[in-house]
Design a protein around this motif. Structure first.
Motif, PDB file in Angstrom:
ATOM      1  N   ARG A 137     -26.248 -31.408   9.981  1.00 35.09           N
ATOM      2  CA  ARG A 137     -26.000 -31.822  11.328  1.00 35.09           C
ATOM      3  C   ARG A 137     -25.732 -30.683  12.385  1.00 35.09           C
ATOM      4  NH1 ARG A 137     -22.426 -35.332  10.625  1.00 35.09           N
ATOM      5  NH2 ARG A 137     -23.976 -37.099  10.459  1.00 35.09           N
ATOM      6  N   GLN A 138     -25.143 -29.554  12.008  1.00 31.38           N
ATOM      7  CA  GLN A 138     -24.865 -28.506  12.909  1.00 31.38           C
ATOM      8  C   GLN A 138     -26.242 -27.566  12.967  1.00 31.38           C
ATOM      9  OE1 GLN A 138     -21.728 -25.682  11.609  1.00 31.38           O
ATOM     10  NE2 GLN A 138     -22.308 -24.212  13.290  1.00 31.38           N
ATOM     11  N   VAL A 139     -27.099 -27.606  11.978  1.00 36.61           N
ATOM     12  CA  VAL A 139     -28.495 -26.986  12.170  1.00 36.61           C
ATOM     13  C   VAL A 139     -29.382 -27.923  13.052  1.00 36.61           C
ATOM     14  CG1 VAL A 139     -30.527 -26.500  11.002  1.00 36.61           C
ATOM     15  CG2 VAL A 139     -28.367 -25.906   9.869  1.00 36.61           C
ATOM     16  N   LEU A 140     -29.165 -29.300  12.998  1.00 37.23           N
ATOM     17  CA  LEU A 140     -29.975 -29.975  13.678  1.00 37.23           C
ATOM     18  C   LEU A 140     -29.645 -29.945  15.248  1.00 37.23           C
ATOM     19  CD1 LEU A 140     -30.391 -33.317  11.363  1.00 37.23           C
ATOM     20  CD2 LEU A 140     -32.208 -31.613  12.394  1.00 37.23           C
ATOM     21  N   ILE A 141     -28.313 -29.852  15.544  1.00 40.39           N
ATOM     22  CA  ILE A 141     -27.796 -29.768  16.944  1.00 40.39           C
ATOM     23  C   ILE A 141     -28.072 -28.533  17.520  1.00 40.39           C
ATOM     24  CG2 ILE A 141     -25.905 -29.647  18.039  1.00 40.39           C
ATOM     25  CD1 ILE A 141     -24.266 -31.730  16.205  1.00 40.39           C
ATOM     26  N   ASN A 142     -28.008 -27.460  16.780  1.00 36.86           N
ATOM     27  CA  ASN A 142     -28.441 -26.272  17.069  1.00 36.86           C
ATOM     28  C   ASN A 142     -30.097 -26.173  17.716  1.00 36.86           C
ATOM     29  OD1 ASN A 142     -26.108 -24.975  17.304  1.00 36.86           O
ATOM     30  ND2 ASN A 142     -26.295 -24.258  15.019  1.00 36.86           N
ATOM     31  N   LEU A 143     -30.860 -26.723  16.890  1.00 35.27           N
ATOM     32  CA  LEU A 143     -32.112 -26.736  17.058  1.00 35.27           C
ATOM     33  C   LEU A 143     -32.776 -27.618  18.215  1.00 35.27           C
ATOM     34  CD1 LEU A 143     -33.615 -26.485  13.167  1.00 35.27           C
ATOM     35  CD2 LEU A 143     -33.371 -24.637  15.103  1.00 35.27           C
ATOM     36  N   VAL A 144     -32.068 -28.894  18.046  1.00 39.29           N
ATOM     37  CA  VAL A 144     -32.511 -29.743  19.121  1.00 39.29           C
ATOM     38  C   VAL A 144     -32.201 -29.198  20.577  1.00 39.29           C
ATOM     39  CG1 VAL A 144     -32.245 -32.075  19.921  1.00 39.29           C
ATOM     40  CG2 VAL A 144     -32.764 -31.604  17.460  1.00 39.29           C
ATOM     41  N   ARG A 145     -30.831 -28.896  20.417  1.00 40.08           N
ATOM     42  CA  ARG A 145     -30.182 -28.328  21.943  1.00 40.08           C
ATOM     43  C   ARG A 145     -31.056 -27.201  22.390  1.00 40.08           C
ATOM     44  NH1 ARG A 145     -25.552 -26.984  23.363  1.00 40.08           N
ATOM     45  NH2 ARG A 145     -25.448 -28.250  25.012  1.00 40.08           N
TER      46      ARG A 145
ATOM     47  N   VAL B 275     -30.095 -37.357  16.494  1.00 33.64           N
ATOM     48  CA  VAL B 275     -30.897 -37.499  17.840  1.00 33.64           C
ATOM     49  C   VAL B 275     -30.418 -38.253  18.678  1.00 33.64           C
ATOM     50  CG1 VAL B 275     -33.179 -37.847  18.651  1.00 33.64           C
ATOM     51  CG2 VAL B 275     -33.095 -36.655  16.637  1.00 33.64           C
ATOM     52  N   ASP B 276     -29.852 -39.689  18.142  1.00 39.31           N
ATOM     53  CA  ASP B 276     -29.153 -40.663  19.119  1.00 39.31           C
ATOM     54  C   ASP B 276     -27.878 -39.869  19.702  1.00 39.31           C
ATOM     55  OD1 ASP B 276     -31.262 -42.372  18.583  1.00 39.31           O
ATOM     56  OD2 ASP B 276     -30.371 -43.345  16.803  1.00 39.31           O
ATOM     57  N   MET B 277     -27.450 -39.146  19.052  1.00 30.39           N
ATOM     58  CA  MET B 277     -26.013 -38.668  19.688  1.00 30.39           C
ATOM     59  C   MET B 277     -26.523 -37.612  20.780  1.00 30.39           C
ATOM     60  SD  MET B 277     -23.153 -36.206  17.713  1.00 30.39           S
ATOM     61  CE  MET B 277     -24.524 -34.794  17.335  1.00 30.39           C
ATOM     62  N   LEU B 278     -27.760 -37.010  20.665  1.00 28.11           N
ATOM     63  CA  LEU B 278     -27.851 -35.875  21.437  1.00 28.11           C
ATOM     64  C   LEU B 278     -28.596 -36.534  22.665  1.00 28.11           C
ATOM     65  CD1 LEU B 278     -28.990 -33.025  19.051  1.00 28.11           C
ATOM     66  CD2 LEU B 278     -26.900 -33.062  20.594  1.00 28.11           C
ATOM     67  N   ARG B 279     -28.987 -37.729  22.681  1.00 29.46           N
ATOM     68  CA  ARG B 279     -29.546 -38.109  23.839  1.00 29.46           C
ATOM     69  C   ARG B 279     -28.651 -38.160  24.965  1.00 29.46           C
ATOM     70  NH1 ARG B 279     -34.528 -40.800  22.530  1.00 29.46           N
ATOM     71  NH2 ARG B 279     -34.824 -41.294  20.199  1.00 29.46           N
ATOM     72  N   VAL B 280     -27.252 -38.212  24.930  1.00 31.45           N
ATOM     73  CA  VAL B 280     -26.467 -38.293  26.097  1.00 31.45           C
ATOM     74  C   VAL B 280     -26.105 -36.930  26.506  1.00 31.45           C
ATOM     75  CG1 VAL B 280     -25.423 -40.531  25.444  1.00 31.45           C
ATOM     76  CG2 VAL B 280     -24.365 -38.650  24.508  1.00 31.45           C
ATOM     77  N   ASP B 281     -26.532 -35.789  25.833  1.00 31.94           N
ATOM     78  CA  ASP B 281     -26.315 -34.543  26.234  1.00 31.94           C
ATOM     79  C   ASP B 281     -26.964 -34.140  27.512  1.00 31.94           C
ATOM     80  OD1 ASP B 281     -26.635 -31.365  26.322  1.00 31.94           O
ATOM     81  OD2 ASP B 281     -25.701 -31.595  24.265  1.00 31.94           O
ATOM     82  N   PRO B 282     -26.107 -33.344  28.581  1.00 32.18           N
ATOM     83  CA  PRO B 282     -26.692 -33.277  29.746  1.00 32.18           C
ATOM     84  C   PRO B 282     -27.875 -32.324  29.761  1.00 32.18           C
ATOM     85  CG  PRO B 282     -24.195 -32.706  29.611  1.00 32.18           C
ATOM     86  CD  PRO B 282     -24.603 -33.014  28.131  1.00 32.18           C
TER      87      PRO B 282
ATOM     88  N   VAL C 111     -38.759 -39.219  17.605  1.00 34.47           N
ATOM     89  CA  VAL C 111     -37.939 -39.135  16.540  1.00 34.47           C
ATOM     90  C   VAL C 111     -38.873 -39.744  15.492  1.00 34.47           C
ATOM     91  CG1 VAL C 111     -36.510 -40.698  16.644  1.00 34.47           C
ATOM     92  CG2 VAL C 111     -36.122 -38.914  15.039  1.00 34.47           C
ATOM     93  N   ALA C 112     -39.599 -38.895  14.402  1.00 37.69           N
ATOM     94  CA  ALA C 112     -40.230 -39.801  13.358  1.00 37.69           C
ATOM     95  C   ALA C 112     -39.707 -39.653  11.912  1.00 37.69           C
ATOM     96  CB  ALA C 112     -41.804 -39.284  13.439  1.00 37.69           C
ATOM     97  N   ALA C 113     -39.370 -40.660  11.491  1.00 32.55           N
ATOM     98  CA  ALA C 113     -38.912 -40.492   9.990  1.00 32.55           C
ATOM     99  C   ALA C 113     -39.345 -41.651   9.414  1.00 32.55           C
ATOM    100  CB  ALA C 113     -37.280 -40.506   9.822  1.00 32.55           C
TER     101      ALA C 113
END
Length: 522
Positions: free
Chosen positions: A424-432, A392-399, A408-410
């Motif tokens: 990670r690929q699954v998470l990226i697809n779902l979050v984007r 999620v931190d990596m995707l915060r800079v996504d346009p 995010v809650a863990a």
């Protein structure tokens, strides 16, 4: 007769004696007060004493009953006391000519009630002896020969009373036996009924199927525990409500209709119920609904159908992608040679277009191959909470995340053997996808939770743009709702999760947003 039966009958006798003694005391006192003022006679005084003694003895037995100490001896004391009281009152009120000789009959009836037919016969015999003594005593006291007087009216009075006592004893004993037999049969039937009631409640409470009954007005009268669990309602709150509020659409099913399916909304989403409707006997219009939760079964069927479709499509896609790679490689090589020999600007431009599009097609083919033949997960223990936060931190800079509020809650550490790169690929697809659905000023939440059997990763967005029609095609390859999408992101995510032995669930509405749930077995 057991002690419990004696006590229960003694209660009624005590109540009767209390009422009778109270009335007798009131009547006697009223008679004394209404007559001209004079000293009470000896007879009046003795009558009051007998009535008060009867009242006191009744109160004593009543107290012993309240304390649970009364038994058969108290019953005998009561009936013997009845004989003594009856004898005293008959003696004081005229002996053989007394109007109170019926008191002996009441004593016999009371004995039949509390001591059964044998007690009635004994009390009848004792009463007969007592009355005979009252009749004979004056004759012996005067020294008059007995035989001449017994042939007159005295003999008639004595004989009629003795005969009445005998007949009353026999009749009361018979009625007492019938009452005992009927009471025993009734007690047995009540015990059987209670046992059947407990068995029925146990069966209905333990059955895995839901059960709902309603009356002729369409109001719910009963919901068993399984039905409350399936519909996610409380029994106390559901009884009395309209059936259509509890199970919308069930009224449209005809009684004795074949098994049907009904979709109802609950606190955790839609439930697919397989149910049958049956009329209840005894009340016109009352209905019985028996149902099962088919939601998980229907999901499994959909997953199997989707897996079959994807397997067939994957085999064809893999073969097609393999056949495309060689022509693409030849085309790209030819384009590179043309680019070297191009001498004008237009030629360079065209060859660059060929190279760029061939690269794009090559990437698409590689993506397609990863979907068609996903590599086996390289499992190792991974801290899912840390993986979730890092992704999620990596995707915060996504346009796409611009102007989107993210949470995010863990809350607890959770380690699971998974392939971190694939997950990670699954998470990226779902979050984007969530970023795109939520849009500017939207909201995306990612959460990790643990149940007894699985880990659950929830990705929620505020968009809620997935329709019912789209739900059935969501994980199919090349199905996309946005421009420029390949339609392989969710398909690839679905394949990866299935390779891990898990599943992806999704629900969406405009009011509550869209939520993807990744379930991974522990």
């Amino acid at each position: 007769m057991d002690a419990g039966g004696v006590r229960s009958r003694l209660v009624w006798l005590v109540l009767f004696r209390t009422v009778a003694a109270s009335l007798s005391l009131v009547i006697t006192v009223a008679r004394l007060l209404l007559q001209p003022y004079q000293e009470p006679s000896r007879t009046d005084t003795l009558s009051l004493a007998v009535i008060i003694a009867a009242y006191v003895s009744t109160v004593v037995v009543g107290l012993r009953l309240r304390w649970g100490r009364a038994g058969k001896l108290d019953a005998w004391v009561q009936v013997v006391g009845d004989i003594v009281i009856a004898t005293g009152l008959v003696y004081l009120s005229g002996g053989a000519d007394s109007p109170l000789t019926f008191l002996y009959s009441l004593a016999v009836i009371g004995a039949a009630v509390v001591l059964d037919w044998r007690g009635a016969l004994w009390v009848a015999a004792a009463s007969a002896l007592s009355f005979s003594g009252l009749v004979m005593a004056p004759l012996f006291a005067d020294g008059t020969p007995v035989a001449p007087l017994l042939s007159s009216r005295g003999l008639f009075v004595l004989g009629s009373n003795l005969l009445a006592l005998a007949l009353i004893a026999v009749l009361a004993g018979y009625l007492s036996r019938q009452l005992s037999a009927t009471g025993g049969a009734l007690s047995a039937r009540e015990a059987d009924l209670r046992r059947l009631g407990r068995l029925q409640r146990q069966i209905v409470s333990s059955m895995p199927s839901g059960l709902v009954t309603c009356d002729a007005r369409g109001r719910v009268t009963y919901v068993n525990p399984a039905g409350c669990a399936i519909l996610q309602v409380e029994e106390a709150g559901s009884v009395g409500m309209e059936l259509e509020m509890l199970m919308p659409g069930v009224s449209g099913l005809a009684p004795r209709s074949p098994r049907s399916e009904l979709v109802v909304g609950t606190g955790s989403g839609r439930r697919i119920l397989g149910l049958s409707v049956t009329p209840l006997e005894g009340e016109q219009g009352a209905l019985l609904m028996v149902f099962q939760d088919l939601t998980r079964l229907r999901r499994m069927e959909e997953d199997l159908k989707r897996a079959d479709r994807l397997a067939s499509l994957g085999a064809l896609s893999a073969q097609l992608a393999h056949e495309l790679r060689n022509p693409l490689a030849a085309m790209r090589g030819s384009a590179q040679l043309l680019a070297q020999d191009a001498r004008d600007e237009m030629g360079h431009k065209l060859t660059n277009i060929l190279l760029r599009e061939s690269d794009r097609l090559a990437r698409l083919v590689e993506e397609f191959l990863r979907f068609a033949r996903p590599p086996e997960p390289m499992r190792r223990p991974v801290a899912l909470d840390a993986l979730l936060v890092e992704t999620v931190d990596m995707l915060r800079v996504d346009p796409l995340a611009r102007d989107v509020r993210m949470e995010v809650a863990a809350p607890e550490p959770l380690t699971l053997p998974v392939d971190p790169d694939q997950l990670r690929q699954v998470l990226i697809n779902l979050v984007r996808n969530g970023f795109q659905a939520a849009g500017p000023r939207g909201e995306v939440k990612v959460a990790l939770a643990r149940t007894e059997q699985e880990a659950r990763i929830r990705v929620w967005d505020s968009g809620g743009s997935i329709t019912e029609e789209m739900m059935g095609h969501l994980f199919e390859p090349f199905f996309t709702t946005r421009d420029g999408g390949t339609g392989l992101g969710l398909s690839t995510a679905h394949s990866i999760v299935r390779a891990h032995g898990g599943a992806i669930r999704v629900r969406s509405s405009r009011d509550e947003g869209t939520e993807f749930v990744v379930e991974l077995p522990l």
